[in-house]
Write an enzyme that holds these catalytic residues in place. Sequence first.
Site, PDB file in Angstrom:
ATOM      1  N   PRO A   2       0.830  -1.206   0.000  1.00  0.00           N
ATOM      2  CA  PRO A   2       0.000   0.000   0.000  1.00  0.00           C
ATOM      3  C   PRO A   2       0.868   1.261   0.000  1.00  0.00           C
ATOM      4  CG  PRO A   2      -0.817  -1.595   1.588  1.00  0.00           C
ATOM      5  CD  PRO A   2       0.507  -2.102   1.108  1.00  0.00           C
ATOM      6  N   GLU A   3       0.517   2.201  -0.885  1.00  0.00           N
ATOM      7  CA  GLU A   3       1.238   3.465  -0.967  1.00  0.00           C
ATOM      8  C   GLU A   3       0.361   4.558  -0.346  1.00  0.00           C
ATOM      9  OE1 GLU A   3       2.815   3.961  -4.969  1.00  0.00           O
ATOM     10  OE2 GLU A   3       2.975   1.799  -5.207  1.00  0.00           O
ATOM     11  N   LYS A  60       3.645   6.250   4.464  1.00  0.00           N
ATOM     12  CA  LYS A  60       2.885   5.004   4.365  1.00  0.00           C
ATOM     13  C   LYS A  60       2.548   4.418   5.735  1.00  0.00           C
ATOM     14  CE  LYS A  60       5.487   4.011   0.134  1.00  0.00           C
ATOM     15  NZ  LYS A  60       6.388   3.051  -0.544  1.00  0.00           N
ATOM     16  N   ARG A 264      13.479  -2.656  -9.141  1.00  0.00           N
ATOM     17  CA  ARG A 264      12.014  -2.611  -9.132  1.00  0.00           C
ATOM     18  C   ARG A 264      11.466  -2.700 -10.543  1.00  0.00           C
ATOM     19  NH1 ARG A 264      10.323  -0.289  -4.326  1.00  0.00           N
ATOM     20  NH2 ARG A 264       8.304  -1.225  -4.857  1.00  0.00           N
TER      21      ARG A 264
END
EC number: 3.2.2.23
Length: 276
Positions: A2-3, A60, A264
């Site tokens: 979750p961002e 976050k 990433r």
Amino acid sequence: MPELPEVETVRRTLLQLVKNKTIADVDVGWPKMIKEPDDVERFIQLLKGQTIEDIGRRGKFLLFVLNDYVLVSHLRMEGRYGLYQPTDEKTKHTHVVFSFTDGSELRYADVRKFGTMHLFAKGAEHVAMPLAQLGVEPFSEQFTVELLEQAYAKTTRAIKTALLDQKTVVGLGNIYVDEALFHAGIHPERTASSLSKEEYHNLHKEIKRTLKEAIEAGGSSIKSYVNGQGEIGMFQQQLHVYGRKQQPCHHCDTAIEKTVVGGRGTHYCPNCQPRP
């Protein structure tokens, strides 16, 4: 993971459910999640009798503001909170249960068990890890074009890698960095220090716009994310590049490509975001 938009949505939905509830007891099934204090029994005893006055957010992290303490919680990859009744069946992935005096329960479930909780005396949370080294909030007055220029002026890192570093600006992760860079027309492998003032201006604008629209849509449910009421987000329907490898760009029909930047997975349009 979750961002910012997902965590902000969880914050808003949870606040409606648990504000002013008082903790009667806490059950910790996975002690490794409790990082501060390092004694789980002390963690439990300190929380008993505390009332949830507010829920904040820093990057976050969720911040449960209590009478005397602040509980700092990070969802990591798949953590989620939900309000239940004691008679509701617990999943095997439920690891922390906060029982309230009204009989309801706030449950924290985490398939991967990567989530963390730190309990600090109120006022001490921002000067201790993990919050102490965080950068500015993207909706704050401190988040400016000049901040980005100065922070990345001498770096040799790719702009995507730089934006993922939470020490400059917080809340950005893989999804929203890819999306903001696309809308700003910047290739994710561009060296951050090579951006012009105009490019920094566009990037600053697109970071704020992308995050704002994602919050309005309730975040992105790519895998397991749901908000505090168990509802999925809808921003995944508005994504332009993230998760769209080999699909046509919404702007030019060029196939979206995927590469690896700083370890990433990274999505971009080779036409709208030309290589450096």
